[in-house]
Design an enzyme around this catalytic site. Structure first.
Site, PDB file in Angstrom:
ATOM      1  N   GLY A 118      30.081 -34.051  49.365  1.00  0.00           N
ATOM      2  CA  GLY A 118      31.390 -33.747  48.444  1.00  0.00           C
ATOM      3  C   GLY A 118      31.176 -32.325  47.640  1.00  0.00           C
ATOM      4  O   GLY A 118      30.074 -32.151  47.102  1.00  0.00           O
ATOM      5  N   CYS A 119      32.244 -31.640  47.259  1.00  0.00           N
ATOM      6  CA  CYS A 119      32.225 -30.431  46.636  1.00  0.00           C
ATOM      7  C   CYS A 119      33.664 -30.398  46.124  1.00  0.00           C
ATOM      8  O   CYS A 119      34.384 -30.523  46.947  1.00  0.00           O
ATOM      9  CB  CYS A 119      31.923 -29.122  47.692  1.00  0.00           C
ATOM     10  SG  CYS A 119      33.052 -29.160  48.959  1.00  0.00           S
ATOM     11  N   GLY A 120      33.700 -29.943  44.985  1.00  0.00           N
ATOM     12  CA  GLY A 120      34.998 -29.747  44.128  1.00  0.00           C
ATOM     13  C   GLY A 120      35.819 -30.961  44.361  1.00  0.00           C
ATOM     14  O   GLY A 120      35.457 -32.124  44.127  1.00  0.00           O
TER      15      GLY A 120
END
Length: 285
Positions: A118-120
């Protein structure tokens, strides 16, 4: 010469002594101090390693059963057929044999977690997976206001490991009137709650009345574990998080924080708290 403060007796295997030097009023003194044990504990399900936790090596059968139940790996204690504890050079391994259907579900869970990142804003998917749906409590029990103070007043005297080391959390199962039924301790707050859940459900697998008290904050995970086990109320010594309050509200859990014998704050389902005569429920208007 004055040494370290004398420690009360504590459960065997949960602590050890070390030589220390105590400073007070500019003077040093040699003595002994008692330290809580913290060791790696690996949990294996049907021969497959699932998790390694740092825990106090006490009540590990309770810990393993409570973890399996509170994490949704099994639904009832009957689905755990055997628990074996093996001590090795690098830590302790707890091996559980569980029902085939539960093991298949666990393998599917592990497969779905593989490769998730997960990112942002992309983290939304991972977060949704982490916050598993909770089945609302079917028949939540009321919580007696007087029982909260009674439970807190009697809690400390039963925390033998904490008295000896000052380094452990406790989770206690209390009856409706605040009498302590069971208490488990660990260096980790989640571990202490898992141990309590395992011990409680092993003794009364179909009916868990009363409430739980924990000597920690009430995080989202603590609410998840409490609701999954089937307890109706959670009383925490420290604060809850916003997410914990939201989950408690949705699941029907009465959540109390900043608990002291004479003062506490109800964060969800305060209407279920029975107050003494002459102290009616506040009118929100």
């Amino acid at each position: 010469m004055m040494g370290a403060p004398e420690s009360p007796p504590c459960p065997s295997g949960g602590a050890s002594t070390r030589r220390v030097q105590t400073w007070q009023d500019g003077a040093a003194a040699d003595g002994l101090d008692t330290l809580a044990e913290e060791v790696p504990v690996a949990l294996e399900f049907n021969g497959i390693s699932h998790a390694v936790m740092l825990a106090t090596p006490l009540d590990l059968e309770d810990f393993a059963l409570g973890f399996a139940l509170s994490e949704g790996i099994v639904d009832t204690p009957k689905e755990v057929f055997d628990i074996q504890v093996e001590t090795g050079c690098n830590g302790i391994t707890v091996r559980l044999e569980i029902a085939a259907g539960c093991f298949a579900r666990l393998k599917e869970m592990r497969r779905n977690l593989t490769g998730r990142t997960g990112c942002g804003l992309c983290g939304t998917e991972s977060l949704a997976h982490a916050i598993r749906p909770l089945r609302p409590l079917a028949q939540p029990c009321p919580l007696q206001a007087d029982a909260i103070g009674r439970a807190l007043a009697g809690l400390r005297q039963h925390q033998l490991l904490q008295q000896a080391t000052g380094a452990t959390h406790a989770a206690a199962w209390c009856s409706d009137d605040g009498t302590l039924r069971l208490l488990r301790e660990d260096v980790g707050r989640h571990n202490a709650l898992d141990k309590l859940i395992g011990a409680a459900l092993a003794s009364r697998p179909t009916e868990l009345d009363g409430f739980v008290v924990v000597t920690s904050r009430a995080s989202m995970e603590m609410v998840q574990k409490t609701v999954t086990a089937g307890f109706s109320s959670l009383v925490a010594i420290s604060a809850p998080t916003r997410l914990a309050v939201d989950l408690a509200e949705q699941a029907g859990l009465c959540l109390v924080g900043f608990a002291r014998p004479e003062r506490w704050v109800a964060y969800s389902h305060a209407e279920r708290i029975d107050r003494p005569a002459g102290n009616p429920t506040p009118n929100p208007d």
